[in-house]
Design a protein around this motif. Structure first.
Motif, PDB file in Angstrom:
ATOM      1  N   ASN A 186      63.953  37.655   7.616  1.00  0.00           N
ATOM      2  CA  ASN A 186      62.874  37.314   8.524  1.00  0.00           C
ATOM      3  C   ASN A 186      61.763  38.371   8.420  1.00  0.00           C
ATOM      4  O   ASN A 186      61.967  39.468   7.899  1.00  0.00           O
ATOM      5  CB  ASN A 186      63.358  37.169   9.963  1.00  0.00           C
ATOM      6  N   GLY A 187      60.578  38.064   8.907  1.00  0.00           N
ATOM      7  CA  GLY A 187      59.442  38.963   8.789  1.00  0.00           C
ATOM      8  C   GLY A 187      59.626  40.259   9.557  1.00  0.00           C
ATOM      9  O   GLY A 187      60.509  40.391  10.409  1.00  0.00           O
ATOM     10  N   LEU A 192      60.769  34.110  12.266  1.00  0.00           N
ATOM     11  CA  LEU A 192      61.630  33.362  11.342  1.00  0.00           C
ATOM     12  C   LEU A 192      60.862  32.481  10.370  1.00  0.00           C
ATOM     13  O   LEU A 192      61.346  32.188   9.274  1.00  0.00           O
ATOM     14  CB  LEU A 192      62.592  32.479  12.136  1.00  0.00           C
ATOM     15  N   GLU A 193      59.661  32.032  10.768  1.00  0.00           N
ATOM     16  CA  GLU A 193      58.943  31.045   9.975  1.00  0.00           C
ATOM     17  C   GLU A 193      58.681  31.480   8.541  1.00  0.00           C
ATOM     18  O   GLU A 193      58.817  30.660   7.607  1.00  0.00           O
ATOM     19  CB  GLU A 193      57.620  30.673  10.666  1.00  0.00           C
ATOM     20  N   ALA A 248      69.213  29.827  18.089  1.00  0.00           N
ATOM     21  CA  ALA A 248      67.839  29.373  17.899  1.00  0.00           C
ATOM     22  C   ALA A 248      67.507  29.261  16.413  1.00  0.00           C
ATOM     23  O   ALA A 248      66.808  28.328  15.987  1.00  0.00           O
ATOM     24  CB  ALA A 248      66.876  30.341  18.590  1.00  0.00           C
ATOM     25  N   THR A 249      68.021  30.194  15.615  1.00  0.00           N
ATOM     26  CA  THR A 249      67.809  30.141  14.163  1.00  0.00           C
ATOM     27  C   THR A 249      68.481  28.919  13.572  1.00  0.00           C
ATOM     28  O   THR A 249      67.899  28.211  12.729  1.00  0.00           O
ATOM     29  CB  THR A 249      68.358  31.416  13.499  1.00  0.00           C
ATOM     30  N   ARG A 250      69.693  28.648  14.021  1.00  0.00           N
ATOM     31  CA  ARG A 250      70.432  27.490  13.521  1.00  0.00           C
ATOM     32  C   ARG A 250      69.651  26.201  13.799  1.00  0.00           C
ATOM     33  O   ARG A 250      69.510  25.336  12.925  1.00  0.00           O
ATOM     34  CB  ARG A 250      71.810  27.440  14.169  1.00  0.00           C
ATOM     35  N   GLU A 251      69.143  26.073  15.019  1.00  0.00           N
ATOM     36  CA  GLU A 251      68.403  24.865  15.378  1.00  0.00           C
ATOM     37  C   GLU A 251      67.123  24.721  14.556  1.00  0.00           C
ATOM     38  O   GLU A 251      66.760  23.621  14.143  1.00  0.00           O
ATOM     39  CB  GLU A 251      68.075  24.890  16.873  1.00  0.00           C
ATOM     40  N   LEU A 252      66.447  25.837  14.316  1.00  0.00           N
ATOM     41  CA  LEU A 252      65.206  25.787  13.542  1.00  0.00           C
ATOM     42  C   LEU A 252      65.479  25.415  12.084  1.00  0.00           C
ATOM     43  O   LEU A 252      64.712  24.658  11.474  1.00  0.00           O
ATOM     44  CB  LEU A 252      64.496  27.142  13.628  1.00  0.00           C
TER      45      LEU A 252
END
Length: 350
Positions: A186-187, A192-193, A248-252
């Protein structure tokens, strides 16, 4: 007439073509078979076909190959002890991104004296990788310069793209052509994007400027690398190794149409850059996995023979054997303890 080119260039020394360096340090058939098998095992863990936890552990950077090989010998024995529950892969990092200036790693400055003998660094790196693989240990590295893979990638089982370069188009293109599984961090802010966009880009065919095995500039066209995943490493916004952040990462990832395969780095922002906190972060990662979160496919640790880090530059004969000159690491005793504890926790019979 005033010059218009190379105004700020003091030297431009040609490097040997990758094929020439590889011929100096050839890959053995047995090593090739081991690398192929290791990449397949890592891929199977990423995609849920192998129930083991993937653990990438080792020195923040390799600056002393003798100490690095001593670590590798201990690591090989530990890996064998936990092989039913975990697949241990050794960090063999030769390139270090710098926020401003500093030592850029063994490839760029193998003598640690600012002489920047890159050809020597590439050969040293290749010989060290060969030695580690000969011990039966899968290798992991962060690929920073897009030319480096042509010289060493055939000896790498897993690689990472760091937080500073995840947003780089050059590195996403490079990743699309690499032959090993790869993680995008991640940045630096913790966002995460960039990593999710990087995975999308790297899995697609790309065409870009590169260097062929003969050393000539070339147009490289890839088929895309299907074996990419995300790495949570925290950031300026704080750690992101907790269950809420992982969820939240999993959902994204699912929303983005990607496999929810999440590796968590126990160092960097997740331990708030305090290596003393790293064991607790690792234990939390193991708890989540033991609790049934199969999206947590792996963890990363910065570990060395001696704990902490030492100031550099300083006279080489004054350096502490087996202690990092870049980020602070946990010591070997701590590494061994938390990995053995994790293997016991992950035993389905418990």
């Amino acid at each position: 007439m005033q010059p218009v080119s190379d105004i700020h260039v003091s030297s431009n020394l040609p490097l040997p073509p990758p094929a020439d360096l590889i011929s100096r340090v050839p890959r053995e058939d047995a090593q090739a078979e081991f690398i192929i098998r290791s990449r397949r095992e890592i891929r199977d863990i990423i995609f849920g076909n192998d129930p083991r936890l993937l653990v990438i552990a080792g020195p923040c950077s390799i600056h002393d190959t003798a100490a690095g090989l001593e670590y590798a010998e201990r690591f090989a024995k530990l890996a064998d002890q936990v092989k039913d529950r975990m697949l241990l892969v050794m960090r063999v990092y030769f390139e270090k991104p710098r926020t401003t200036v500093g030592w850029k790693g063994l490839i760029m400055d193998p003598r640690l004296d600012g002489s920047n003998r890159i050809e020597e660094g590439l050969e040293t790196a290749r010989r060290f990788l060969s030695d580690v693989i000969r011990l039966g240990i899968p290798t992991a590295t962060e690929l920073l310069d897009p030319i480096t893979p042509q010289y060493i990638a055939d000896l790498i089982c897993w690689s990472a793209i760091g937080a500073r370069t995840t947003e780089s188009q050059t590195h996403r293109q490079m990743a699309s052509g690499l032959s090993m599984p790869l993680g995008f961090k991640n940045g630096t802010l913790g966002n995460l994007e960039p990593a999710i966009n990087a995975i999308k880009a790297a899995t697609q065919p790309q065409t870009f400027l590169g260097v062929g095995m003969d050393g000539r500039a070339s147009a490289v066209t890839t088929t895309g690398n299907p074996d990419c995943h995300i790495i949570l490493r925290g950031g300026e916004s704080g750690p992101n190794h907790d269950a809420g952040s992982v969820g939240a990462t999993r959902e994204l990832l699912l929303k983005s149409g990607l496999k929810p395969a999440i590796m968590i780095d126990a160092s960097h922002g997740n331990c708030r850059k305090d290596h003393n906190l790293m064991p607790a972060v690792f234990e939390e990662i193991v708890r989540q996995r033991k609790g049934g979160d199969t999206s947590v496919i792996g963890a990363m640790l910065e570990s060395n023979l001696a704990g902490g880090a030492q100031k550099f530059p300083q006279p080489l004969d004054q350096l502490v054997h087996g202690q990092s000159i870049t980020d602070a690491c946990i010591d070997w005793e701590t590494t061994e303890r938390i990995i053995l504890d994790a293997a016991r926790e992950l035993d389905p019979g418990r």
